[in-house]
Design a protein around this motif. Structure first.
Motif, PDB file in Angstrom:
ATOM      1  N   THR A  37       0.838  -1.208   0.000  1.00  0.00           N
ATOM      2  CA  THR A  37       0.000   0.000   0.000  1.00  0.00           C
ATOM      3  C   THR A  37       0.868   1.253   0.000  1.00  0.00           C
ATOM      4  OG1 THR A  37      -1.753  -1.150   1.200  1.00  0.00           O
ATOM      5  CG2 THR A  37      -1.783   1.254   1.259  1.00  0.00           C
ATOM      6  N   LEU A  38       1.905   1.243   0.828  1.00  0.00           N
ATOM      7  CA  LEU A  38       2.815   2.383   0.891  1.00  0.00           C
ATOM      8  C   LEU A  38       3.612   2.526  -0.400  1.00  0.00           C
ATOM      9  CD1 LEU A  38       4.169   4.711   2.349  1.00  0.00           C
ATOM     10  CD2 LEU A  38       5.619   3.052   3.549  1.00  0.00           C
ATOM     11  N   MET A  39       4.085   1.414  -0.941  1.00  0.00           N
ATOM     12  CA  MET A  39       4.862   1.470  -2.182  1.00  0.00           C
ATOM     13  C   MET A  39       4.021   2.020  -3.339  1.00  0.00           C
ATOM     14  SD  MET A  39       8.055   0.367  -1.736  1.00  0.00           S
ATOM     15  CE  MET A  39       8.772  -0.615  -3.050  1.00  0.00           C
ATOM     16  N   ARG A  40       2.777   1.604  -3.415  1.00  0.00           N
ATOM     17  CA  ARG A  40       1.900   2.133  -4.475  1.00  0.00           C
ATOM     18  C   ARG A  40       1.620   3.615  -4.259  1.00  0.00           C
ATOM     19  NH1 ARG A  40      -0.515  -3.163  -3.887  1.00  0.00           N
ATOM     20  NH2 ARG A  40      -0.233  -4.357  -5.807  1.00  0.00           N
ATOM     21  N   SER A 134      14.466  13.195 -16.456  1.00  0.00           N
ATOM     22  CA  SER A 134      14.001  13.285 -15.072  1.00  0.00           C
ATOM     23  C   SER A 134      14.702  12.215 -14.259  1.00  0.00           C
ATOM     24  CB  SER A 134      12.480  13.093 -14.981  1.00  0.00           C
ATOM     25  OG  SER A 134      12.128  11.750 -15.258  1.00  0.00           O
ATOM     26  N   ASP A 135      14.579  12.329 -12.932  1.00  0.00           N
ATOM     27  CA  ASP A 135      15.108  11.279 -12.075  1.00  0.00           C
ATOM     28  C   ASP A 135      14.280  10.006 -12.265  1.00  0.00           C
ATOM     29  OD1 ASP A 135      16.806  13.190 -11.129  1.00  0.00           O
ATOM     30  OD2 ASP A 135      15.718  13.532  -9.260  1.00  0.00           O
ATOM     31  N   LEU A 136      14.880   8.873 -11.946  1.00  0.00           N
ATOM     32  CA  LEU A 136      14.187   7.588 -12.053  1.00  0.00           C
ATOM     33  C   LEU A 136      14.314   6.840 -10.742  1.00  0.00           C
ATOM     34  CD1 LEU A 136      12.753   5.358 -13.685  1.00  0.00           C
ATOM     35  CD2 LEU A 136      15.010   4.572 -14.437  1.00  0.00           C
ATOM     36  N   CYS A 137      13.174   6.523 -10.148  1.00  0.00           N
ATOM     37  CA  CYS A 137      13.157   5.768  -8.895  1.00  0.00           C
ATOM     38  C   CYS A 137      12.369   4.482  -9.098  1.00  0.00           C
ATOM     39  CB  CYS A 137      12.523   6.602  -7.779  1.00  0.00           C
ATOM     40  SG  CYS A 137      12.388   5.699  -6.225  1.00  0.00           S
ATOM     41  N   LEU A 138      13.029   3.340  -8.898  1.00  0.00           N
ATOM     42  CA  LEU A 138      12.376   2.042  -9.012  1.00  0.00           C
ATOM     43  C   LEU A 138      11.862   1.613  -7.646  1.00  0.00           C
ATOM     44  CD1 LEU A 138      14.870   0.150 -11.355  1.00  0.00           C
ATOM     45  CD2 LEU A 138      12.779   1.369 -11.983  1.00  0.00           C
ATOM     46  N   LEU A 139      10.552   1.446  -7.528  1.00  0.00           N
ATOM     47  CA  LEU A 139       9.911   1.018  -6.288  1.00  0.00           C
ATOM     48  C   LEU A 139       9.701  -0.491  -6.379  1.00  0.00           C
ATOM     49  CD1 LEU A 139       7.248   3.871  -6.306  1.00  0.00           C
ATOM     50  CD2 LEU A 139       9.377   3.858  -4.974  1.00  0.00           C
ATOM     51  N   ARG A 162      23.589   2.284 -10.074  1.00  0.00           N
ATOM     52  CA  ARG A 162      23.292   3.310  -9.065  1.00  0.00           C
ATOM     53  C   ARG A 162      24.484   4.254  -8.874  1.00  0.00           C
ATOM     54  NH1 ARG A 162      21.218   7.283  -6.045  1.00  0.00           N
ATOM     55  NH2 ARG A 162      22.185   7.320  -3.996  1.00  0.00           N
ATOM     56  N   ASP A 163      25.696   3.697  -8.819  1.00  0.00           N
ATOM     57  CA  ASP A 163      26.894   4.520  -8.640  1.00  0.00           C
ATOM     58  C   ASP A 163      27.129   5.425  -9.845  1.00  0.00           C
ATOM     59  OD1 ASP A 163      27.317   3.378  -6.185  1.00  0.00           O
ATOM     60  OD2 ASP A 163      28.840   1.971  -6.875  1.00  0.00           O
ATOM     61  N   ARG A 164      26.876   4.883 -11.019  1.00  0.00           N
ATOM     62  CA  ARG A 164      27.116   5.677 -12.239  1.00  0.00           C
ATOM     63  C   ARG A 164      26.130   6.836 -12.347  1.00  0.00           C
ATOM     64  NH1 ARG A 164      26.745   3.462 -18.536  1.00  0.00           N
ATOM     65  NH2 ARG A 164      27.122   5.504 -19.524  1.00  0.00           N
ATOM     66  N   PHE A 165      24.863   6.592 -12.007  1.00  0.00           N
ATOM     67  CA  PHE A 165      23.832   7.627 -12.128  1.00  0.00           C
ATOM     68  C   PHE A 165      23.323   8.007 -10.732  1.00  0.00           C
ATOM     69  CE2 PHE A 165      23.560   5.097 -16.082  1.00  0.00           C
ATOM     70  CZ  PHE A 165      23.842   6.106 -17.005  1.00  0.00           C
ATOM     71  N   SER A 166      24.239   8.301  -9.851  1.00  0.00           N
ATOM     72  CA  SER A 166      23.892   8.527  -8.440  1.00  0.00           C
ATOM     73  C   SER A 166      22.965   9.719  -8.227  1.00  0.00           C
ATOM     74  CB  SER A 166      25.170   8.712  -7.620  1.00  0.00           C
ATOM     75  OG  SER A 166      25.930   9.803  -8.105  1.00  0.00           O
ATOM     76  N   GLU A 167      22.946  10.671  -9.142  1.00  0.00           N
ATOM     77  CA  GLU A 167      22.080  11.831  -8.994  1.00  0.00           C
ATOM     78  C   GLU A 167      20.729  11.633  -9.678  1.00  0.00           C
ATOM     79  OE1 GLU A 167      24.075  15.324 -10.330  1.00  0.00           O
ATOM     80  OE2 GLU A 167      25.634  15.232  -8.803  1.00  0.00           O
ATOM     81  N   GLN A 168      20.542  10.498 -10.359  1.00  0.00           N
ATOM     82  CA  GLN A 168      19.309  10.280 -11.118  1.00  0.00           C
ATOM     83  C   GLN A 168      18.594   8.988 -10.766  1.00  0.00           C
ATOM     84  OE1 GLN A 168      22.093  10.978 -14.580  1.00  0.00           O
ATOM     85  NE2 GLN A 168      20.133  11.335 -15.570  1.00  0.00           N
ATOM     86  N   LEU A 169      19.353   7.931 -10.466  1.00  0.00           N
ATOM     87  CA  LEU A 169      18.763   6.607 -10.289  1.00  0.00           C
ATOM     88  C   LEU A 169      18.687   6.229  -8.811  1.00  0.00           C
ATOM     89  CD1 LEU A 169      17.703   3.969 -11.539  1.00  0.00           C
ATOM     90  CD2 LEU A 169      20.089   3.180 -11.675  1.00  0.00           C
ATOM     91  N   LEU A 170      17.485   5.846  -8.376  1.00  0.00           N
ATOM     92  CA  LEU A 170      17.248   5.487  -6.976  1.00  0.00           C
ATOM     93  C   LEU A 170      16.447   4.201  -6.896  1.00  0.00           C
ATOM     94  CD1 LEU A 170      16.173   9.075  -6.017  1.00  0.00           C
ATOM     95  CD2 LEU A 170      18.098   7.934  -4.917  1.00  0.00           C
ATOM     96  N   TYR A 171      16.650   3.468  -5.807  1.00  0.00           N
ATOM     97  CA  TYR A 171      15.891   2.249  -5.560  1.00  0.00           C
ATOM     98  C   TYR A 171      15.174   2.359  -4.221  1.00  0.00           C
ATOM     99  CZ  TYR A 171      19.459   0.360  -8.811  1.00  0.00           C
ATOM    100  OH  TYR A 171      20.315   0.143  -9.869  1.00  0.00           O
ATOM    101  N   VAL A 172      13.945   1.836  -4.182  1.00  0.00           N
ATOM    102  CA  VAL A 172      13.239   1.586  -2.922  1.00  0.00           C
ATOM    103  C   VAL A 172      12.811   0.128  -2.957  1.00  0.00           C
ATOM    104  CG1 VAL A 172      11.289   2.157  -1.437  1.00  0.00           C
ATOM    105  CG2 VAL A 172      12.373   3.951  -2.789  1.00  0.00           C
TER     106      VAL A 172
END
Length: 277
Positions: A37-40, A134-139, A162-172
């Motif tokens: 529920t939180l991830m969505r 834009s930034d990209l965050c994978l949930l 993640r290290d290569r695109f540290s300002e754009q790519l994020l994981y949750v």
């Protein structure tokens, strides 16, 4: 934009703050504790608007349900990630980027070796980070089984991206147990290291949130007295709260005798308690 009632508001705000600060996030919690529920909610238009306002640039927060993967393997993980990106970012991508991503998806699907699948996945995320604007965050939800099945090289590739695109790519990530526990402390997991500063256990729902949850069920006969009993017995756990509420809504004798005994005889609340234990 009309705002909706977001679940686990305090943790939601904390995660948005972490993401704005370029920090990957790991969630852990029991089954039916509200992780999905939180991830969505983090993939909702409201979350994206809040992220963009605070980050001062757009962010694509993409929900990935690992239960949709066709197998427990790195290749299946790559496929469901790219499939989710195609489904949710279709309107944000230009024709060239969309075509490129579809080609990478096909390459992953048809790959006969782990090398080919990994290469196509890396190229897909590289194209997105370089061209999406834009930034990209994978949930990444329901990550438990796939995470334990991924080999060290696959996890290192995720870390390298993640290290290569540290300002754009994020994981949750969302799992039942902490990432380090899932693979065992004997593993030197460089992927898990990127979550060390922002790892959270799912909290219990506050009474206000629990009341809102019960209201969304639209159960007949849920008067204030029954609602108070449900809140007490549910204990802030979403799965147990729903199960208890359905018992008290459907049983005309629910308010007669000891509520805990009445609930304890029903299969669904018992099943939820077994998951917790």
């Amino acid at each position: 934009m009309q705002k909706t009632q977001l679940p686990f508001k305090a943790l939601f705000e904390q995660i948005i703050s972490d993401l704005v600060g370029e920090q990957c996030v790991a969630l852990a919690g029991l089954s039916n504790s509200g992780k999905s529920t939180l991830m969505r909610a983090l993939a909702s238009p409201q979350a994206k608007a809040e992220y963009s306002q605070r980050r001062k640039r757009n962010g694509a927060l993409v929900y990935v349900d690992c239960n949709r993967a066709v197998a427990i393997s790195a290749q299946a993980f790559y496929e469901v990630v790219i499939r989710s990106l195609l489904e949710q970012l279709n309107k944000q991508m230009n024709a060239k980027l969309s075509s490129s991503l579809r080609e990478h998806h096909q390459s992953v699907t048809e790959a006969e070796t782990a090398f080919s699948a990994s290469l196509s996945f890396n190229l897909a995320l590289t194209d997105l980070c370089e061209q999406l604007g834009s930034d990209l965050c994978l949930l990444i939800d329901e990550f438990d089984e796939i995470y334990t099945a991924l080999d060290d090289r696959a996890l290192l590739n995720l870390r390298a991206l993640r290290d290569r695109f540290s300002e754009q790519l994020l994981y949750v990530t969302a799992t039942i147990r902490n990432l380090t526990e899932l693979r065992g402390y004997k593993y030197d997991d460089e992927f898990a290291e990127i979550f060390m500063q922002a790892s959270y256990m799912m909290p219990l729902m506050e009474d206000k949130e629990a009341k809102t949850l019960i209201e969304t069920l639209e159960l007949p006969g849920m008067d204030p007295e029954r609602l108070a009993i449900c809140l007490k017995l549910g204990g802030g756990h979403p799965g147990l709260l729903k199960a208890v509420a359905k018992v008290f809504s459907s049983s005309p004798e629910a308010q007669q005798g000891d509520p805990a005994i009445i609930v304890g005889k029903e299969p669904q609340p018992r099943a939820e308690c077994l998951k917790i234990w």
